[in-house]
Design a protein around this motif. Structure first.
Motif, PDB file in Angstrom:
ATOM      1  N   ASN A 250       0.833  -1.188   0.000  1.00  0.00           N
ATOM      2  CA  ASN A 250       0.000   0.000   0.000  1.00  0.00           C
ATOM      3  C   ASN A 250       0.876   1.249   0.000  1.00  0.00           C
ATOM      4  N   THR A 251       0.218   2.411  -0.081  1.00  0.00           N
ATOM      5  CA  THR A 251       0.873   3.712  -0.022  1.00  0.00           C
ATOM      6  C   THR A 251       0.135   4.586   0.985  1.00  0.00           C
ATOM      7  N   PHE A 252       0.904   5.291   1.814  1.00  0.00           N
ATOM      8  CA  PHE A 252       0.316   6.240   2.775  1.00  0.00           C
ATOM      9  C   PHE A 252       0.700   7.643   2.331  1.00  0.00           C
ATOM     10  N   MET A 253      -0.310   8.442   1.990  1.00  0.00           N
ATOM     11  CA  MET A 253      -0.051   9.754   1.429  1.00  0.00           C
ATOM     12  C   MET A 253      -1.146  10.729   1.862  1.00  0.00           C
ATOM     13  N   ASP A 254      -0.748  11.936   2.238  1.00  0.00           N
ATOM     14  CA  ASP A 254      -1.696  12.973   2.662  1.00  0.00           C
ATOM     15  C   ASP A 254      -2.570  12.489   3.817  1.00  0.00           C
ATOM     16  N   GLY A 255      -1.947  11.727   4.725  1.00  0.00           N
ATOM     17  CA  GLY A 255      -2.648  11.327   5.938  1.00  0.00           C
ATOM     18  C   GLY A 255      -3.586  10.142   5.814  1.00  0.00           C
ATOM     19  N   LYS A 256      -3.547   9.437   4.697  1.00  0.00           N
ATOM     20  CA  LYS A 256      -4.457   8.295   4.569  1.00  0.00           C
ATOM     21  C   LYS A 256      -3.845   7.202   3.693  1.00  0.00           C
ATOM     22  N   TRP A 257      -4.289   5.972   3.949  1.00  0.00           N
ATOM     23  CA  TRP A 257      -3.861   4.812   3.178  1.00  0.00           C
ATOM     24  C   TRP A 257      -4.662   4.719   1.877  1.00  0.00           C
ATOM     25  N   GLY A 258      -3.999   4.183   0.865  1.00  0.00           N
ATOM     26  CA  GLY A 258      -4.668   3.943  -0.407  1.00  0.00           C
ATOM     27  C   GLY A 258      -5.275   2.553  -0.455  1.00  0.00           C
ATOM     28  N   LYS A 259      -5.483   2.051  -1.646  1.00  0.00           N
ATOM     29  CA  LYS A 259      -6.079   0.737  -1.843  1.00  0.00           C
ATOM     30  C   LYS A 259      -5.008  -0.349  -1.699  1.00  0.00           C
ATOM     31  N   GLU A 260      -5.302  -1.369  -0.918  1.00  0.00           N
ATOM     32  CA  GLU A 260      -4.354  -2.466  -0.714  1.00  0.00           C
ATOM     33  C   GLU A 260      -4.210  -3.325  -1.971  1.00  0.00           C
ATOM     34  N   GLU A 261      -3.004  -3.869  -2.141  1.00  0.00           N
ATOM     35  CA  GLU A 261      -2.751  -4.895  -3.148  1.00  0.00           C
ATOM     36  C   GLU A 261      -2.240  -6.125  -2.425  1.00  0.00           C
ATOM     37  N   ARG A 262      -2.713  -7.308  -2.841  1.00  0.00           N
ATOM     38  CA  ARG A 262      -2.365  -8.527  -2.117  1.00  0.00           C
ATOM     39  C   ARG A 262      -1.896  -9.679  -3.008  1.00  0.00           C
ATOM     40  N   THR A 263      -2.104  -9.600  -4.293  1.00  0.00           N
ATOM     41  CA  THR A 263      -1.781 -10.717  -5.178  1.00  0.00           C
ATOM     42  C   THR A 263      -0.267 -10.910  -5.292  1.00  0.00           C
ATOM     43  N   ILE A 264       0.197 -12.134  -5.071  1.00  0.00           N
ATOM     44  CA  ILE A 264       1.617 -12.474  -5.221  1.00  0.00           C
ATOM     45  C   ILE A 264       1.735 -13.842  -5.880  1.00  0.00           C
ATOM     46  N   SER A 265       2.904 -14.096  -6.455  1.00  0.00           N
ATOM     47  CA  SER A 265       3.130 -15.377  -7.130  1.00  0.00           C
ATOM     48  C   SER A 265       3.428 -16.496  -6.135  1.00  0.00           C
ATOM     49  N   PHE A 266       3.992 -16.140  -4.966  1.00  0.00           N
ATOM     50  CA  PHE A 266       4.254 -17.097  -3.896  1.00  0.00           C
ATOM     51  C   PHE A 266       4.538 -16.282  -2.645  1.00  0.00           C
ATOM     52  N   ASN A 267       4.617 -16.935  -1.488  1.00  0.00           N
ATOM     53  CA  ASN A 267       4.842 -16.214  -0.234  1.00  0.00           C
ATOM     54  C   ASN A 267       6.140 -16.691   0.414  1.00  0.00           C
TER      55      ASN A 267
END
Length: 324
Positions: A250-267
């Motif tokens: 995610n990105t934190f900008m101007d005092g708030k979090w944006g939209k989460e991303e979660r997709t990965i090829s493996f963990n």
């Protein structure tokens, strides 16, 4: 997408045994060889050799040889002219059968310094000039996960051969389609957690940050932030939520979090396991690799990513190596 290591960071992942390869750029003071693996459940012994040539029977400048034989110990020696010298022994065993390990062999002016699982283990004085060492050999009762040559020059064998040729004059293309990654400073071994590292010139295209460490046995969460040092803004927030089995970005900008991303090829972030993370800043996105495999891309949300000048790492992990 090919993984292109930065100069001075030449990794080999999941190599087969016996391992016998040339050291990129040759051995010299200031280099480190970083080895990750797992000791066999039935391990009796293995060895790491710094050798003068890669042929059978060649001389060995440094022989590192853990032995499980009832009197568990590690043997150190040098072979010159086909004959072994006087053994040095340490009756202490830093490896456990069936357990993962990481070891770093630092090449110093007067000796090799061996660090195992973050703890200094032994110093072995040079008996053969390090400039004569050409190859690294590893074999025995273990499984290799990675071998990294740190501090050496770029190895042509590590650069993908699929890079297209740069077009000549008269074409519309103004720069090569692929650019080699760069690094700013020297590596830091075993830094404390939480960790803060400053990028003196800020984040630039092609800059690569390498983070190596181990997830704690009872880990819940890890945080890796690429941020502005003088604000709360975070350009890239990497948050392995180990207990949930996800890696949130995610990105934190101007005092708030944006939209989460979660997709990965493996963990790669699992309890009790080592990881090797490489984060490369591109012109339009971050490209993130773990253990030599592509993990995810993250499109820049900052209009000016050059303002990013700090790496923050915290949470349930121990760090063994950071280079920014």
């Amino acid at each position: 997408m090919a993984f292109m290591p930065a100069p001075g960071y030449q990794p080999s992942y999941n190599p087969t045994l016996p391992y016998n390869r040339e050291i990129p750029g040759g051995l010299r003071s200031g280099m480190s060889i970083y080895i990750q693996g797992v000791a066999s459940d039935h391990m009796k012994r293995f060895y790491v050799n710094f050798v003068l040539g890669g042929t059978p029977g060649c001389d060995v400048a440094f022989h590192f040889n853990p032995r499980f034989d009832g009197w568990d110990k590690v043997v150190f020696n040098t072979m010159q002219g086909g004959r072994w010298g006087s053994e040095e022994r340490k009756r202490s065993m830093p490896f456990k059968k069936g357990a993962p390990f990481e070891m770093v062999i630092m090449v110093m002016d007067e000796h090799y310094k061996v660090v195992v699982n973050g703890s200094p283990f032994y110093e072995y004085g040079h008996r053969v000039p390090i400039q004569m060492v050409t190859h690294l050999q590893v074999d025995g009762d273990l499984e290799l996960h990675s071998i990294n040559f740190l501090g050496g020059g770029p190895d042509p064998g590590q650069i993908p051969v699929t890079i297209p040729a740069y077009p000549g004059p008269g074409t519309t293309q103004t720069k090569p389609p692929y650019e080699l990654p760069t690094m700013e400073g020297p590596p830091i071994f075993n830094p404390p957690v939480p960790y803060w590292g400053r990028m003196q010139s800020g984040l630039t295209a092609r800059k690569t940050i390498v983070i190596k460490g181990m997830v704690n046995q009872r880990a819940s969460s890890i945080v890796i932030n690429f941020k502005e040092a003088d604000s709360e803004n975070v350009a890239l927030h990497i948050n392995p939520r180990v207990s949930e089995g996800v890696v949130v970005r995610n990105t934190f900008m101007d005092g708030k979090w944006g939209k989460e991303e979660r997709t990965i090829s493996f963990n790669p972030f699992t309890q009790g396991q080592y990881f090797d993370l490489s984060v490369r800043c591109g012109h339009d996105r971050f490209k993130v690799f773990a253990n030599g495999q592509h993990l995810f891309d993250y499109t820049h949300r900052f209009s000016d990513f050059h303002k990013v000048n700090m790496v923050e790492i915290k949470g349930d992990l121990s760090l063994s190596y950071v280079q920014i």
